[in-house]
Design an enzyme around this catalytic site. Structure first.
Site, PDB file in Angstrom:
ATOM      1  N   SER A 128      -3.702  -6.300   0.621  1.00 26.37           N
ATOM      2  CA  SER A 128      -2.615  -6.864  -0.133  1.00 26.37           C
ATOM      3  C   SER A 128      -1.142  -6.586   0.440  1.00 26.37           C
ATOM      4  O   SER A 128      -0.316  -7.076  -0.101  1.00 26.37           O
ATOM      5  CB  SER A 128      -2.660  -6.443  -1.697  1.00 26.37           C
ATOM      6  OG  SER A 128      -2.452  -4.928  -1.767  1.00 26.37           O
ATOM      7  N   LYS A 166       2.241  -1.056  -4.010  1.00 29.13           N
ATOM      8  CA  LYS A 166       2.677  -2.440  -4.387  1.00 29.13           C
ATOM      9  C   LYS A 166       4.069  -2.293  -4.246  1.00 29.13           C
ATOM     10  O   LYS A 166       4.968  -1.251  -3.895  1.00 29.13           O
ATOM     11  CB  LYS A 166       2.325  -2.916  -5.756  1.00 29.13           C
ATOM     12  CG  LYS A 166       0.932  -3.251  -5.953  1.00 29.13           C
ATOM     13  CD  LYS A 166       0.370  -4.324  -5.422  1.00 29.13           C
ATOM     14  CE  LYS A 166      -1.216  -4.528  -5.752  1.00 29.13           C
ATOM     15  NZ  LYS A 166      -1.859  -5.637  -5.051  1.00 29.13           N
TER      16      LYS A 166
END
Length: 210
Positions: A128, A166
């Site tokens: 990701s 993230k």
């Protein structure tokens, strides 16, 4: 008696668990008994050179990584006064004090420059955050850093059940969000029901190989 500093066994166990293999299954693949895999992982025995080669081929990692002689550890003695050792964890969880604390034993140890920020590192799983951060990378975490919008962070959601690497975003009027660098993943809106927490800021990246 098992060795306290069992870096070889811990790395083999981590690689095996990542592939969701039992000790018996891994042993069958590389040609040894499941009990032999257990004794290597526990630090009772060292793997033979033939076993190391088979593990390296199967897991697609350098033999030096399995043996714990990657670019930092092989220079440990000469850099002892200029480097500090930090643990690497598979996951983190919120401590009772509200401060995020690692759980389980470390899966690895790495050396970073003395005086640099970061108390521990976390292994990245998934794609990701590619192309900047790849699966298998270690992100070094500073739990004392001030978090600003745009920082790379390690965050907990679902009351500590999931740890994510993230990009943290927060606008004046909108909710906080976690973004991936890989655009195929949607942002995560940090609502109260997610029971989220920022563990710390990613201050550095350690790439073991590749």
């Amino acid at each position: 008696m098992a060795k306290e500093n069992n870096i070889i066994g811990k790395r083999i166990e981590m690689l095996r668990k990542r592939k969701k293999l039992s000790r018996e299954k891994l042993g069958a693949i590389i040609g040894i008994a499941g009990n032999s895999v257990y004794r290597i992982e526990a630090g009772f025995n060292l793997p033979s050179s033939e076993v190391v080669i088979q593990l390296s081929k199967f897991f697609d990692v350098p033999a030096d990584y399995i043996l714990g002689i990657d670019k930092y550890s092989e220079k440990e003695s000469e850099n002892n006064f200029n480097m500090k050792k930090i643990p690497v964890y598979e996951k983190v969880a919120a401590g009772l004090s509200g401060v995020a604390e690692p759980i389980d034993y470390p899966i690895d140890e790495i050396y970073i420059p003395l005086g640099s920020r970061g108390e521990f590192a976390v292994e990245v799983v998934g794609d990701s955050m590619e192309p900047e951060i790849k699966e298998g990378d270690y992100v070094i975490v500073d739990t004392n850093a001030y978090i600003e919008s745009g920082n790379r962070v390690v965050a907990l959601i679902n009351d500590g059940a999931d740890a994510l690497v993230k990009v943290y975003r927060k606008t004046m009027d909108g909710p906080a969000m976690l973004y991936s660098l890989n655009q195929k993943y949607d942002p995560i809106i940090l609502t109260d029901d997610l029971k989220w927490e920022i563990v710390g800021k990613v201050v550095s990246l350690y790439r073991r190989y590749g």
